[in-house]
Write a protein that holds these residues in place. Structure first.
Motif, short mmCIF file in Angstrom:
data_model
loop_
_atom_site.label_atom_id
_atom_site.label_comp_id
_atom_site.label_asym_id
_atom_site.label_seq_id
_atom_site.Cartn_x
_atom_site.Cartn_y
_atom_site.Cartn_z
N MET A 3 0.84 -1.19 0.00
CA MET A 3 0.00 0.00 0.00
C MET A 3 0.88 1.24 0.00
SD MET A 3 -2.84 1.19 2.81
CE MET A 3 -3.58 -0.42 2.72
N ILE A 4 0.56 2.24 -0.78
CA ILE A 4 1.32 3.47 -0.85
C ILE A 4 0.77 4.44 0.19
CG2 ILE A 4 1.94 5.45 -2.28
CD1 ILE A 4 1.65 3.63 -4.71
N HIS A 5 1.63 4.99 1.03
CA HIS A 5 1.19 5.93 2.04
C HIS A 5 1.54 7.35 1.58
CE1 HIS A 5 0.10 2.96 5.08
NE2 HIS A 5 1.08 2.24 4.54
N ARG A 6 0.51 8.14 1.35
CA ARG A 6 0.72 9.50 0.87
C ARG A 6 0.96 10.44 2.04
NH1 ARG A 6 -3.65 7.40 -1.84
NH2 ARG A 6 -5.02 8.27 -0.24
N PRO A 7 1.75 11.49 1.83
CA PRO A 7 1.87 12.49 2.89
C PRO A 7 0.53 13.18 3.09
CG PRO A 7 2.87 13.28 0.85
CD PRO A 7 2.53 11.84 0.63
N PRO A 8 0.21 13.59 4.31
CA PRO A 8 -1.10 14.17 4.57
C PRO A 8 -1.27 15.52 3.88
CG PRO A 8 0.33 14.44 6.48
CD PRO A 8 1.07 13.56 5.51
N THR A 9 -2.50 15.77 3.45
CA THR A 9 -2.86 17.06 2.90
C THR A 9 -3.49 17.87 4.02
OG1 THR A 9 -3.25 16.27 0.67
CG2 THR A 9 -4.37 18.28 1.30
N ALA A 10 -2.89 18.96 4.38
CA ALA A 10 -3.45 19.81 5.42
C ALA A 10 -3.71 21.19 4.83
CB ALA A 10 -2.49 19.91 6.60
N LEU A 11 -4.85 21.77 5.13
CA LEU A 11 -5.10 23.13 4.68
C LEU A 11 -4.17 24.06 5.45
CD1 LEU A 11 -9.00 23.28 4.45
CD2 LEU A 11 -7.34 22.81 2.66
N PRO A 12 -3.45 24.94 4.76
CA PRO A 12 -2.51 25.84 5.44
C PRO A 12 -3.23 26.71 6.46
CG PRO A 12 -2.21 25.90 3.06
CD PRO A 12 -3.47 25.15 3.31
N PRO A 13 -2.56 27.05 7.57
CA PRO A 13 -3.19 27.88 8.59
C PRO A 13 -3.76 29.19 8.05
CG PRO A 13 -1.12 26.98 9.40
CD PRO A 13 -1.20 26.64 7.94
N ASP A 14 -3.03 29.82 7.09
CA ASP A 14 -3.53 31.08 6.57
C ASP A 14 -4.81 30.88 5.76
OD1 ASP A 14 -2.16 29.67 4.66
OD2 ASP A 14 -1.33 31.44 3.66
N LEU A 15 -4.94 29.72 5.13
CA LEU A 15 -6.17 29.45 4.39
C LEU A 15 -7.32 29.17 5.35
CD1 LEU A 15 -7.44 29.13 1.61
CD2 LEU A 15 -6.81 26.71 1.67
N LEU A 16 -7.04 28.43 6.42
CA LEU A 16 -8.08 28.16 7.41
C LEU A 16 -8.56 29.43 8.09
CD1 LEU A 16 -7.02 24.88 9.27
CD2 LEU A 16 -9.10 25.28 7.96
N ALA A 17 -7.67 30.41 8.19
CA ALA A 17 -8.05 31.67 8.82
C ALA A 17 -8.88 32.56 7.90
CB ALA A 17 -6.79 32.42 9.27
N ASP A 18 -8.92 32.23 6.62
CA ASP A 18 -9.67 33.02 5.65
C ASP A 18 -11.16 32.96 5.97
OD1 ASP A 18 -11.22 33.40 3.05
OD2 ASP A 18 -9.21 33.97 2.42
N ASP A 19 -11.83 34.11 6.03
CA ASP A 19 -13.25 34.15 6.39
C ASP A 19 -14.11 33.37 5.40
OD1 ASP A 19 -12.70 35.68 8.60
OD2 ASP A 19 -13.22 37.60 7.66
N ASP A 20 -13.77 33.47 4.09
CA ASP A 20 -14.55 32.74 3.09
C ASP A 20 -14.45 31.23 3.30
OD1 ASP A 20 -15.31 35.10 1.90
OD2 ASP A 20 -13.70 35.06 0.40
N VAL A 21 -13.26 30.76 3.62
CA VAL A 21 -13.06 29.33 3.87
C VAL A 21 -13.81 28.90 5.12
CG1 VAL A 21 -11.36 27.54 4.36
CG2 VAL A 21 -10.84 29.31 2.68
N GLN A 22 -13.73 29.73 6.16
CA GLN A 22 -14.43 29.40 7.41
C GLN A 22 -15.93 29.27 7.17
OE1 GLN A 22 -13.49 29.37 10.94
NE2 GLN A 22 -11.38 29.04 10.32
N ARG A 23 -16.50 30.21 6.42
CA ARG A 23 -17.94 30.16 6.13
C ARG A 23 -18.30 28.91 5.32
NH1 ARG A 23 -17.46 35.91 5.97
NH2 ARG A 23 -16.85 35.85 3.77
#
Length: 434
Positions: free
Chosen positions: A1-21
């Motif tokens: 099985m191939i283990h991919r590195p995790p995809t995490a939303l960058p902190p600055d993107l998570l802080a974006d109001d549009d993304v939060q909504r």
């Protein structure tokens, strides 16, 4: 099985109001689109992490369709490493910023200790040997399935001391991991069947946690899904248990349908059904009959449950998901049933005796059971005793991540309100708050 590195939303993107909504609205299409446009995360990488077809990710990003499955919302939030509170889910215990607590040792843990450690490091760090197992072998053997069964048994014991709000993510995560192994792994026919039976068991446990945390519709869907897996695995006991869970879940909506589910679950009992499973199925039938105001059916099912335990062969192996059923459990169920049937002379003695030996560490369950004892006292006209018992249930239920104790206690409080001039009642109402 191939283990991919995790995809995490960058902190600055998570802080974006549009993304939060968008996250709060479960509009993952908008989240996917902004992740590509603002953070350079490709749709193919999102698809791989979230177990969604790439074309489906593109459709969602263009505004076509929505993700509505609770299970899928949890999976996507975890895959993108999005904090649970952002998407409107109960916050993960390990998202709180507190000082780390020392890891407990020994075979038994008090609920308070588990909560302290879980808050600091996550449930996987809260109990011994609950970390994720090593990567799966190229070919899944029966020995490896045995190890996963043992892990599931350990995780199930979390339900003894924690509520569904604490455990739901853990159980859903285990279920998703097993699905992935079944999809990607290599199996013999026997190991695949056993793995599918394990998935049926894990799905039932996730359904129970969803029910306990107030997600009734999702619980029903998980129980139905479990029934499909149990049928595929030819796991008759788990199939019967899925029907018993459906009966329990259906009681608030259609009592007759619930009784029918429970009767059907008992119809699958055979000479090879373990005694604790027989007792579990019969006690759930007793409960369905009691809620449907069928005293004869209730009594008959309770007797069958006790008989199953009384006649259990010495050394008979029991599945861990039913091994907790003993005579104390049956006594508590009997007390609950007779309370529902307005028979306090039967229910009060049996509940009082059984609960006197019931540990406070199982706070959710004890608070629930005390609510039935309080209701039985009230039916018998013992208002002061009912109020005192309700206060004890309220104290135990504080901080429990389950909606059920307070739902039950609120019913009893409603019956107590006309007696607000009684000091014990005033104390219980004050403890309950507005």
């Amino acid at each position: 099985m191939i283990h991919r590195p995790p995809t995490a939303l960058p902190p600055d993107l998570l802080a974006d109001d549009d993304v939060q909504r968008a996250l709060a609205a479960h509009d993952f299409g908008a989240v996917f689109r902004m992740a590509r446009e603002r953070a350079g995360i490709s749709y193919s990488k999102i698809a791989a992490e979230c177990d969604i077809k790439p074309e489906r990710v593109g459709q969602l990003a263009r505004g076509s369709g929505r993700i509505t499955s609770f299970e899928k919302i949890v999976q996507i939030a975890d895959a993108l490493r999005v904090p649970g509170h952002v998407v409107g889910l109960a916050p993960r215990p390990w998202e709180a910023e507190v000082a780390p607590a020392p890891s407990p040792t020994g075979p038994s843990l008090h609920r308070r200790t588990v909560l302290q450690v879980a808050t600091a490091g996550g449930l996987a760090a809260a109990l011994p040997a609950l970390h994720h197992p090593a990567p799966a072998p190229a070919r899944i053997t029966s020995a490896y399935v045995d190890r996963l069964h043992e892990r599931t048994a350990r995780l199930r014991r979390l339900d003894d001391i924690l509520g569904g709000g604490d455990t739901l993510r853990v159980y859903l995560g285990e279920m998703q991991r097993t699905k992935t192994l079944l999809r990607d792994g290599s199996f013999s026919d026997t190991s695949r069947r056993r793995m599918t039976a394990l998935l049926a068991e894990q799905t039932q446990q996730a359904g129970w946690a969803a029910f306990d945390s107030g997600h009734s519709r999702e619980a029903t869907a998980l129980y139905q899904e479990s029934r499909t897996y149990a049928r595929e695995a030819q796991a008759g006991d788990l199939y019967s248990n899925s029907l018993a869970f459906l009966a329990y879940e259906s009681l608030s909506k259609d009592r007759r349908a619930a009784v029918a589910f429970a009767e059907q679950s008992c119809a699958f009992i055979t000479d090879r059904t373990p005694s604790t499973v027989r007792a579990l199925l019969h006690e759930r039938l007793a409960w369905a009959c009691a809620v449907d105001q069928q005293p004869i059916g209730t009594d008959r099912a309770l007797q069958a449950a006790h008989q199953a335990l009384d006649e259990a062969p010495a050394g008979e192996p029991q599945p861990h998901w039913a091994a907790w059923v003993d005579h104390q459990e049956l006594d508590i169920m009997a007390g609950r049933c007779w309370t529902e049937l307005k028979r306090p002379l039967r229910s009060v003695p049996i509940l009082t005796r059984a609960l006197s030996a019931f540990p406070d560490e199982h706070a959710r369950d004890k608070a629930l059971y005390l609510s039935w004892l309080a209701e039985a006292y009230l039916t018998a006209g013992e208002v002061e005793q009912a109020a005192t018992t309700t206060s004890r249930a309220l104290e135990l239920s504080t901080g429990v991540a389950s909606v059920r104790p307070r739902q039950r206690i609120d019913v009893v409080l409603g019956h107590l309100r006309p007696y607000a001039n009684v000091p014990e009642v005033r104390a219980a109402l004050a403890l309950a708050g507005p």
